[in-house]
Design a protein around this motif. Structure first.
Motif, PDB file in Angstrom:
ATOM      1  N   GLN A 224      35.967  74.586  34.138  1.00 52.00           N
ATOM      2  CA  GLN A 224      36.974  73.551  34.370  1.00 52.00           C
ATOM      3  C   GLN A 224      37.028  72.556  33.231  1.00 52.00           C
ATOM      4  OE1 GLN A 224      37.539  73.576  39.187  1.00 52.00           O
ATOM      5  NE2 GLN A 224      36.504  71.835  38.280  1.00 52.00           N
ATOM      6  N   LEU A 225      35.918  72.418  32.519  1.00 53.87           N
ATOM      7  CA  LEU A 225      35.929  71.489  31.389  1.00 53.87           C
ATOM      8  C   LEU A 225      36.848  72.012  30.279  1.00 53.87           C
ATOM      9  CD1 LEU A 225      32.156  70.457  31.138  1.00 53.87           C
ATOM     10  CD2 LEU A 225      34.016  69.361  32.392  1.00 53.87           C
ATOM     11  N   PRO A 235      38.496  66.148  33.616  1.00 56.69           N
ATOM     12  CA  PRO A 235      38.019  67.169  34.570  1.00 56.69           C
ATOM     13  C   PRO A 235      38.327  66.775  36.012  1.00 56.69           C
ATOM     14  CG  PRO A 235      36.351  66.734  32.903  1.00 56.69           C
ATOM     15  CD  PRO A 235      37.428  65.709  32.707  1.00 56.69           C
ATOM     16  N   THR A 236      38.323  65.469  36.281  1.00 60.09           N
ATOM     17  CA  THR A 236      38.649  65.005  37.631  1.00 60.09           C
ATOM     18  C   THR A 236      40.051  65.444  38.023  1.00 60.09           C
ATOM     19  OG1 THR A 236      37.205  63.088  37.404  1.00 60.09           O
ATOM     20  CG2 THR A 236      38.931  62.957  39.076  1.00 60.09           C
ATOM     21  N   ARG A 239      40.095  69.000  38.990  1.00 58.42           N
ATOM     22  CA  ARG A 239      39.459  69.165  40.297  1.00 58.42           C
ATOM     23  C   ARG A 239      40.423  68.751  41.415  1.00 58.42           C
ATOM     24  NH1 ARG A 239      35.486  65.809  39.419  1.00 58.42           N
ATOM     25  NH2 ARG A 239      34.648  67.037  37.715  1.00 58.42           N
ATOM     26  N   ARG A 243      42.171  70.839  44.599  1.00 60.52           N
ATOM     27  CA  ARG A 243      42.163  70.431  46.013  1.00 60.52           C
ATOM     28  C   ARG A 243      43.569  70.357  46.591  1.00 60.52           C
ATOM     29  NH1 ARG A 243      38.736  65.305  44.445  1.00 60.52           N
ATOM     30  NH2 ARG A 243      36.760  66.281  43.922  1.00 60.52           N
TER      31      ARG A 243
ATOM     32  N   GLU B  45      34.109  59.742  35.294  1.00 57.05           N
ATOM     33  CA  GLU B  45      34.455  60.820  36.218  1.00 57.05           C
ATOM     34  C   GLU B  45      34.516  60.221  37.616  1.00 57.05           C
ATOM     35  OE1 GLU B  45      34.942  63.893  36.946  1.00 57.05           O
ATOM     36  OE2 GLU B  45      34.881  64.894  35.003  1.00 57.05           O
ATOM     37  N   GLU B  46      35.146  60.911  38.517  1.00 56.85           N
ATOM     38  CA  GLU B  46      35.124  60.439  39.902  1.00 56.85           C
ATOM     39  C   GLU B  46      33.684  60.526  40.444  1.00 56.85           C
ATOM     40  OE1 GLU B  46      36.289  64.750  41.899  1.00 56.85           O
ATOM     41  OE2 GLU B  46      37.127  62.898  42.695  1.00 56.85           O
ATOM     42  N   SER B  48      32.323  61.268  43.205  1.00 60.31           N
ATOM     43  CA  SER B  48      32.338  61.931  44.516  1.00 60.31           C
ATOM     44  C   SER B  48      30.907  62.140  45.002  1.00 60.31           C
ATOM     45  CB  SER B  48      33.049  63.281  44.365  1.00 60.31           C
ATOM     46  OG  SER B  48      32.639  64.179  45.364  1.00 60.31           O
ATOM     47  N   ARG B  51      29.439  65.353  43.626  1.00 64.92           N
ATOM     48  CA  ARG B  51      29.139  65.553  42.207  1.00 64.92           C
ATOM     49  C   ARG B  51      27.624  65.472  42.038  1.00 64.92           C
ATOM     50  NH1 ARG B  51      31.427  66.477  37.757  1.00 64.92           N
ATOM     51  NH2 ARG B  51      30.574  65.855  35.758  1.00 64.92           N
ATOM     52  N   PRO B 167      32.310  64.120  30.657  1.00 63.23           N
ATOM     53  CA  PRO B 167      31.665  64.785  29.512  1.00 63.23           C
ATOM     54  C   PRO B 167      31.810  63.978  28.220  1.00 63.23           C
ATOM     55  CG  PRO B 167      32.827  66.392  30.832  1.00 63.23           C
ATOM     56  CD  PRO B 167      33.163  65.050  31.422  1.00 63.23           C
ATOM     57  N   GLU B 203      29.678  70.993  36.717  1.00 62.45           N
ATOM     58  CA  GLU B 203      31.014  71.211  37.278  1.00 62.45           C
ATOM     59  C   GLU B 203      30.990  72.301  38.339  1.00 62.45           C
ATOM     60  OE1 GLU B 203      34.191  69.958  36.861  1.00 62.45           O
ATOM     61  OE2 GLU B 203      33.196  68.320  35.821  1.00 62.45           O
ATOM     62  N   GLN B 206      29.334  71.158  41.487  1.00 65.78           N
ATOM     63  CA  GLN B 206      30.209  70.291  42.275  1.00 65.78           C
ATOM     64  C   GLN B 206      31.215  71.131  43.064  1.00 65.78           C
ATOM     65  OE1 GLN B 206      32.049  67.007  40.268  1.00 65.78           O
ATOM     66  NE2 GLN B 206      33.274  66.445  42.051  1.00 65.78           N
TER      67      GLN B 206
END
Lengths: 353, 268
Positions: A224-225, A235-236, A239, A243, B45-46, B48, B51, B167, B203, B206
């Motif tokens: 995903q990166l 990346p968020t 993601r 979803r 990043e989120e 979550s 994660r 990252p 990743e 997660q």
């Protein structure tokens, strides 16, 4: 199937390039390349039919076995290759012996026996869609001196003739012709890659974003990166798309284009495009195929991935100043140690454990 | 007019440089060697729950041993351990390096501030914190890189995590941390290459957690227990494939296999 093949004239320009590059030599390695080329082209073009030629290394020209077997009922190999051998004549003059054994509609072996003194080879393959009387594809290989007008794969709607250099002309002239033909072929290949990317992109664009992300991650194995970097988002964001969140229009377009690139590479390119896309193209530069995609040059990525352009050619086409603008780290190289972890080592001066 | 905690000329590049030149430790050559980020939120990043805990995560109420009250007044702590050093497979090591996050009025609260080689500046930190459900004062925050300690990872609770670094953020952090520790600036792309597969593994974990652990938590099971079990099952699936990760061009094979395992477990 005929229509599908007609939509793929791309094979022709790609393979023209290969042919011009490899047929500079009329000795056996050049012919072997041509046969290998035939095998690949026919296998790809028929998309469901494979045709293999088995070389007998010890006396390959004297004894060549050709096996053709269609997979599935849609395709029939109607006309088995006719191959003639001779010296100064035509195949029909009967210099060579061509014998086909087996049912041409299903499977069989073609055994060729050629006098050791002959110097050239010619083969024809004609593929016919059994549902129509039309010839869908015709392929001819021949040593250049035998048949200068030899054609490559001919699509039903898009016949292409390639320039094959004559023998007994000046090497310089040969080189000029070959180079010119290679440039033309390359241009055609790039245009065709762009067209195919557009077609694949249109297909992916009809899918919801989460399906495209799933395809890239689960079917292709794309991290995903890498996907995030290719699309130019975090990346968020990727993601969240997975979803089910909505995407901006421009992101959706890029996502579809990246999936199109992955599809095309899977078909034409490296064994495993997911990892390959993030590996530097040259040890002299940090540029990766993903970087070229981000810069809008997916066509170069495909050409390189299909091994029709060397790393240097690819990067030169991207940016003539690539060595200065995107140099690799002159001080460090990253190596994997025995424990599986990666470490940065100074180049040349330290001995790796 | 600058706000409190805002260096003069934060909105103006020229004035900003003037401000930096006044600082004792600012060095143009070093700044050119160290990386930066244009959009501050690209650092994050989120955060979550699903994660995996990793480098650059910021928690509240996790004291760093050895820090003074002044250094740790905010109660915020950033994980500073290298991604390769804080995990054994998918499971956290028992201890990890960490440093306090402080309020520092010399830096910008909105932009990544160059210089300050013993700090990792955290512009806009209140935004990811808010997205993670935590209120944080909108002021200039930075992690101390020169004053660090060792914390017990068992004390780290994802519900008390206010932000994670992206990252990009992790790579910048490690580059600056290496320089702070050794006075040696390694190129950003080289730092990134060393960590790439670890970050991708996070990743993947997660994704594993979101698909396999989240439904169980939603059904009422303990978050911590479920995450530990998910890490174990992920490691069981990945462990035989790890040798393939060494070769970058074969990573796709690994992640396709992991996706198959994930789907199979989800189907159960």
């Amino acid at each position: 199937m005929a229509a599908e093949l007609a939509e793929q004239p791309h094979l022709t320009p790609l393979d023209q390039s290969m042919r011009v590059n490899t047929w500079q030599d009329r000795t056996s390695p050049g012919i072997r390349d041509a046969i290998s080329n035939l095998q690949r082209i026919v296998a790809q073009a028929t998309a469901g039919m494979s045709l293999s030629l088995t070389e007998r290394p010890a006396a390959w020209l004297d004894h060549l076995s050709v096996t053709a077997f269609p997979k599935g009922a849609e395709w029939t190999l109607k006309s088995i290759p006719t191959i003639g051998f001779g010296r100064g004549g035509t195949p029909d003059a009967g210099w060579g012996i061509a014998r086909f054994e087996g049912d041409s509609a299903l499977a069989g072996d073609l055994t060729l026996v050629r006098p050791a003194t002959t110097q050239w080879l010619d083969a024809n393959v004609t593929l016919t869609d059994p549902g129509t009387p039309d010839t869908v594809a015709r392929w001819n290989i021949g040593t250049p001196d035998f048949w200068p007008g030899a054609t490559q794969l001919i699509g039903a709607t898009n016949p292409v003739t390639i320039a094959v250099p004559f023998v007994n002309t000046s090497p310089l002239e040969n080189f000029g012709q070959a180079r010119s033909a290679a440039q033309d072929a390359r241009k055609g290949a790039v245009e065709d890659i762009r067209r195919r990317l557009d077609v694949a992109m249109a297909s992916h664009a009809q899918l919801p974003p989460h399906r495209i992300v799933e395809y890239l991650a689960d079917d292709i194995g794309m991290g995903q990166l890498i996907t995030a970097r290719a699309i130019g988002v975090s990346p968020t964001a990727v993601r969240k798309w997975r979803r089910g969140d909505a995407t901006k229009a421009e992101h959706r377009g890029r996502l579809a284009k990246f999936a199109a690139l992955a599809s095309l590479l899977t078909e034409l390119g490296p064994f495993d495009p997911a990892g390959w896309l993030d590996v530097p193209i040259s040890i002299e530069s940090t540029l990766t195929p993903v970087d070229l995609f981000v810069a809008g040059r997916a066509d170069l990525v495909v050409l390189h991935g299909a091994q029709h352009a060397s790393p240097q050619e690819t990067l030169d086409s991207f940016d003539a100043q690539w060595r200065e603008k995107y140099p690799s780290d002159p001080d460090y190289e990253v190596v994997t140690l025995k424990d599986g972890e990666r470490s940065a080592f100074t180049k040349r001066t330290e001995k790796r454990p | 007019m600058s706000e409190v905690g805002e260096p003069p000329g934060d909105e103006d590049a020229q004035s900003g440089v003037e401000h930096l030149r006044a600082l004792v430790d600012w060095d143009a050559e070093l700044d050119a060697a160290l990386g930066t980020v244009d959009a501050p939120l690209d650092l994050y990043e989120e955060a979550s729950w699903y994660r995996p805990i990793s480098t650059g995560d910021i928690f509240f109420d996790v004291p760093v041993p050895g820090c003074t009250q002044e250094e740790h007044g905010s109660g915020l702590t950033m994980i500073l351990a290298h991604p390769s050093a804080m995990r054994e497979g998918a499971v956290l090591e028992e201890r990890a390096r960490a440093g306090p996050v402080v309020h520092d009025s010399r830096i910008s609260r909105k932009k990544y501030t160059p210089g300050f080689y013993d700090l990792f500046t955290l512009p806009g930190l209140s935004t990811p914190a808010k997205e993670a459900g935590h209120e944080l004062k909108d002021q200039p925050w930075a992690a101390l890189l020169g004053i660090t300690g060792t914390i017990e990872t068992a004390s780290l609770d994802v519900k008390r995590r206010i932000a994670c670094l992206s990252p990009t953020g992790v790579t910048l952090l490690i580059q600056k941390l290496v320089h702070c520790d050794t006075r040696h600036a390694v190129r950003l792309d080289t730092v990134g290459k060393v960590m790439a597969e670890k970050l991708e593994e996070i990743e993947q974990l997660q994704q594993w957690n979101e698909e396999l652990a989240a439904p169980r938590v939603d059904a009422g099971e303990s978050l911590q227990t479920v995450l530990l079990e998910a890490a174990d099952t992920f490691e069981a699936a990945l462990q035989p494939l790890r040798p393939l990760l060494v070769d970058p061009v074969r990573r796709g094979v690994v992640w396709r296999q992991i996706a198959q395992e994930r789907r199979a477990l989800r189907a159960q």
